[in-house]
Design a protein around this motif. Structure first.
Motif, PDB file in Angstrom:
ATOM      1  N   CYS A 106       0.848  -1.191   0.000  1.00 20.05           N
ATOM      2  CA  CYS A 106       0.000   0.000   0.000  1.00 20.05           C
ATOM      3  C   CYS A 106       0.883   1.240   0.000  1.00 20.05           C
ATOM      4  O   CYS A 106       1.779   1.382   0.843  1.00 20.05           O
ATOM      5  CB  CYS A 106      -0.915   0.017   1.215  1.00 20.05           C
ATOM      6  SG  CYS A 106      -2.165   1.320   1.148  1.00 20.05           S
ATOM      7  N   VAL A 107       0.642   2.128  -0.964  1.00 19.62           N
ATOM      8  CA  VAL A 107       1.432   3.356  -1.075  1.00 19.62           C
ATOM      9  C   VAL A 107       0.498   4.559  -0.980  1.00 19.62           C
ATOM     10  O   VAL A 107      -0.702   4.458  -1.226  1.00 19.62           O
ATOM     11  CB  VAL A 107       2.216   3.412  -2.406  1.00 19.62           C
ATOM     12  CG1 VAL A 107       3.205   2.259  -2.489  1.00 19.62           C
ATOM     13  CG2 VAL A 107       1.266   3.377  -3.596  1.00 19.62           C
ATOM     14  N   ILE A 108       1.092   5.696  -0.604  1.00 21.17           N
ATOM     15  CA  ILE A 108       0.340   6.945  -0.505  1.00 21.17           C
ATOM     16  C   ILE A 108       0.897   7.932  -1.527  1.00 21.17           C
ATOM     17  O   ILE A 108       2.100   8.151  -1.599  1.00 21.17           O
ATOM     18  CB  ILE A 108       0.450   7.545   0.907  1.00 21.17           C
ATOM     19  CG1 ILE A 108      -0.215   6.616   1.926  1.00 21.17           C
ATOM     20  CG2 ILE A 108      -0.218   8.923   0.965  1.00 21.17           C
ATOM     21  CD1 ILE A 108      -0.064   7.086   3.362  1.00 21.17           C
ATOM     22  N   ASP A 109       0.016   8.501  -2.319  1.00 20.54           N
ATOM     23  CA  ASP A 109       0.379   9.541  -3.279  1.00 20.54           C
ATOM     24  C   ASP A 109      -0.507  10.743  -2.997  1.00 20.54           C
ATOM     25  O   ASP A 109      -1.630  10.829  -3.487  1.00 20.54           O
ATOM     26  CB  ASP A 109       0.180   9.032  -4.711  1.00 20.54           C
ATOM     27  CG  ASP A 109       0.493  10.096  -5.761  1.00 20.54           C
ATOM     28  OD1 ASP A 109       1.083  11.142  -5.391  1.00 20.54           O
ATOM     29  OD2 ASP A 109       0.128   9.903  -6.937  1.00 20.54           O
ATOM     30  N   ALA A 110      -0.020  11.656  -2.166  1.00 21.87           N
ATOM     31  CA  ALA A 110      -0.844  12.778  -1.724  1.00 21.87           C
ATOM     32  C   ALA A 110      -0.107  14.098  -1.909  1.00 21.87           C
ATOM     33  O   ALA A 110       1.072  14.204  -1.582  1.00 21.87           O
ATOM     34  CB  ALA A 110      -1.224  12.617  -0.255  1.00 21.87           C
ATOM     35  N   GLN A 111      -0.808  15.085  -2.439  1.00 22.13           N
ATOM     36  CA  GLN A 111      -0.258  16.424  -2.497  1.00 22.13           C
ATOM     37  C   GLN A 111      -0.098  16.960  -1.074  1.00 22.13           C
ATOM     38  O   GLN A 111      -0.854  16.596  -0.169  1.00 22.13           O
ATOM     39  CB  GLN A 111      -1.191  17.358  -3.284  1.00 22.13           C
ATOM     40  CG  GLN A 111      -1.245  17.084  -4.773  1.00 22.13           C
ATOM     41  CD  GLN A 111      -2.189  18.047  -5.486  1.00 22.13           C
ATOM     42  OE1 GLN A 111      -3.061  18.646  -4.867  1.00 22.13           O
ATOM     43  NE2 GLN A 111      -2.018  18.175  -6.796  1.00 22.13           N
ATOM     44  N   GLU A 112       0.876  17.831  -0.889  1.00 18.74           N
ATOM     45  CA  GLU A 112       1.096  18.414   0.435  1.00 18.74           C
ATOM     46  C   GLU A 112       0.123  19.577   0.624  1.00 18.74           C
ATOM     47  O   GLU A 112       0.478  20.743   0.473  1.00 18.74           O
ATOM     48  CB  GLU A 112       2.553  18.860   0.585  1.00 18.74           C
ATOM     49  CG  GLU A 112       3.530  17.691   0.566  1.00 18.74           C
ATOM     50  CD  GLU A 112       4.926  18.105   0.974  1.00 18.74           C
ATOM     51  OE1 GLU A 112       5.180  19.322   1.138  1.00 18.74           O
ATOM     52  OE2 GLU A 112       5.775  17.207   1.143  1.00 18.74           O
ATOM     53  N   ILE A 113      -1.106  19.214   0.960  1.00 20.39           N
ATOM     54  CA  ILE A 113      -2.182  20.198   1.106  1.00 20.39           C
ATOM     55  C   ILE A 113      -2.915  19.978   2.428  1.00 20.39           C
ATOM     56  O   ILE A 113      -2.863  18.890   3.015  1.00 20.39           O
ATOM     57  CB  ILE A 113      -3.195  20.099  -0.060  1.00 20.39           C
ATOM     58  CG1 ILE A 113      -3.705  18.651  -0.219  1.00 20.39           C
ATOM     59  CG2 ILE A 113      -2.592  20.608  -1.357  1.00 20.39           C
ATOM     60  CD1 ILE A 113      -4.737  18.471  -1.301  1.00 20.39           C
ATOM     61  N   ASN A 114      -3.603  21.021   2.853  1.00 20.80           N
ATOM     62  CA  ASN A 114      -4.463  20.929   4.028  1.00 20.80           C
ATOM     63  C   ASN A 114      -5.908  20.754   3.575  1.00 20.80           C
ATOM     64  O   ASN A 114      -6.290  21.199   2.495  1.00 20.80           O
ATOM     65  CB  ASN A 114      -4.351  22.185   4.891  1.00 20.80           C
ATOM     66  CG  ASN A 114      -2.988  22.303   5.557  1.00 20.80           C
ATOM     67  OD1 ASN A 114      -2.322  21.296   5.813  1.00 20.80           O
ATOM     68  ND2 ASN A 114      -2.571  23.515   5.846  1.00 20.80           N
ATOM     69  N   GLY A 115      -6.688  20.103   4.409  1.00 22.28           N
ATOM     70  CA  GLY A 115      -8.104  19.937   4.121  1.00 22.28           C
ATOM     71  C   GLY A 115      -8.925  20.205   5.363  1.00 22.28           C
ATOM     72  O   GLY A 115      -8.439  20.037   6.488  1.00 22.28           O
ATOM     73  N   PHE A 116     -10.164  20.618   5.165  1.00 21.75           N
ATOM     74  CA  PHE A 116     -11.080  20.854   6.278  1.00 21.75           C
ATOM     75  C   PHE A 116     -12.131  19.747   6.281  1.00 21.75           C
ATOM     76  O   PHE A 116     -12.945  19.649   5.356  1.00 21.75           O
ATOM     77  CB  PHE A 116     -11.743  22.229   6.142  1.00 21.75           C
ATOM     78  CG  PHE A 116     -10.805  23.381   6.389  1.00 21.75           C
ATOM     79  CD1 PHE A 116     -10.681  23.931   7.661  1.00 21.75           C
ATOM     80  CD2 PHE A 116     -10.030  23.894   5.354  1.00 21.75           C
ATOM     81  CE1 PHE A 116      -9.816  24.988   7.895  1.00 21.75           C
ATOM     82  CE2 PHE A 116      -9.151  24.944   5.576  1.00 21.75           C
ATOM     83  CZ  PHE A 116      -9.044  25.499   6.856  1.00 21.75           C
ATOM     84  N   PHE A 117     -12.077  18.897   7.298  1.00 22.85           N
ATOM     85  CA  PHE A 117     -13.028  17.785   7.373  1.00 22.85           C
ATOM     86  C   PHE A 117     -13.090  17.262   8.799  1.00 22.85           C
ATOM     87  O   PHE A 117     -12.280  17.624   9.663  1.00 22.85           O
ATOM     88  CB  PHE A 117     -12.634  16.662   6.400  1.00 22.85           C
ATOM     89  CG  PHE A 117     -11.197  16.201   6.506  1.00 22.85           C
ATOM     90  CD1 PHE A 117     -10.812  15.274   7.471  1.00 22.85           C
ATOM     91  CD2 PHE A 117     -10.229  16.693   5.633  1.00 22.85           C
ATOM     92  CE1 PHE A 117      -9.494  14.843   7.559  1.00 22.85           C
ATOM     93  CE2 PHE A 117      -8.909  16.279   5.718  1.00 22.85           C
ATOM     94  CZ  PHE A 117      -8.539  15.342   6.675  1.00 22.85           C
ATOM     95  N   ASP A 118     -14.076  16.394   9.039  1.00 18.73           N
ATOM     96  CA  ASP A 118     -14.230  15.722  10.317  1.00 18.73           C
ATOM     97  C   ASP A 118     -13.386  14.454  10.275  1.00 18.73           C
ATOM     98  O   ASP A 118     -13.722  13.501   9.570  1.00 18.73           O
ATOM     99  CB  ASP A 118     -15.706  15.390  10.568  1.00 18.73           C
ATOM    100  CG  ASP A 118     -15.960  14.815  11.953  1.00 18.73           C
ATOM    101  OD1 ASP A 118     -15.211  13.912  12.362  1.00 18.73           O
ATOM    102  OD2 ASP A 118     -16.920  15.265  12.614  1.00 18.73           O
TER     103      ASP A 118
END
Length: 226
Positions: A106-118
């Motif tokens: 399992c790999v993670i490919d995520a932009q370095e961003i913030n998100g607003f969520f629960d």
């Protein structure tokens, strides 16, 4: 005869809550046993089955409790800012022992961003999606997170056979669309869709998208959050 006015739905919800907590403790114990006995167990297959099924039941109970609270209009999203790569890494850590035992990468490919969520609600939704991906993937799972058209899009991809045409979906599911006369009610799909829909900004609300393809060529489950 006395009328005891027993609210069975409340009793059931309370029981489900207790069962969920007990299964959570069981899953933690299974992780510890796996680590402590790694050099003693010649065959992890039965242990993997035990852990996977316990995780699946735990997710089902979380889902049932969430749907009950939805029905009581007692479930809402508490929005906070999170650094998305860290959130996904912390989330994946929970599944790492089982993934390793099943020899699934399992790999993670995520932009370095913030998100607003629960975070709690999204954790419940992702547990559901990842557990489903573990069931149908062959060897690989990929977690993604990107910003698209003003939405935070979190995706779970696998290299399995993909979603059948009748399951490929975009938008929000309604409870009335579920068919309880068939073997598959898509209750999990409704739960994740409802979690996404609880996230809103102005006139925009979250939604889900199911399709096939991507870099692994299997199923792709996306949660779109405004």
């Amino acid at each position: 005869m006395k009328n005891r006015n027993i609210d069975f739905s409340m009793v059931l919800a309370s029981t489900v809550h207790d069962m969920k907590n007990s299964l959570g403790m069981l899953l933690n114990s299974l992780d510890e046993l796996r680590v402590e006995n790694e050099d003693k167990l010649d065959d992890f297959s039965r242990f993997n089955t035990l852990q996977y099924e316990a995780e699946r039941i735990h997710n089902d109970l979380v889902q049932l409790l969430g749907i009950y609270r939805l029905g009581e209009n007692n479930l809402s999203a508490h929005m906070e800012e999170h650094f998305v790569p860290d959130f996904l890494s912390e989330h994946l850590a929970r599944h790492t022992p089982l993934l390793k035992g099943l020899d699934i990468e399992c790999v993670i490919d995520a932009q370095e961003i913030n998100g607003f969520f629960d975070a709690d609600l999204l954790t419940g939704a992702l547990n559901n999606i990842i557990n489903n991906a573990i069931r149908y993937t062959k060897t690989r799972i990929r977690l993604t997170a990107h910003e698209r058209n003003g939405y935070l899009v979190i995706g779970v991809e696998d290299d399995g056979g993909g979603y059948p045409e009748h399951m490929q979906h975009s938008g929000t599911l309604s409870f009335k669309s579920l068919d309880f006369n068939t073997g598959s009610t898509s209750l999990g799909l409704f739960f994740v869709s409802a979690i996404a829909d609880l996230h809103s900004e102005g006139k925009r609300t979250g939604c889900i998208k199911l399709h096939n393809g991507g870099s692994l060529g299997g199923g792709i489950f996306e949660i779109w959050l405004p």
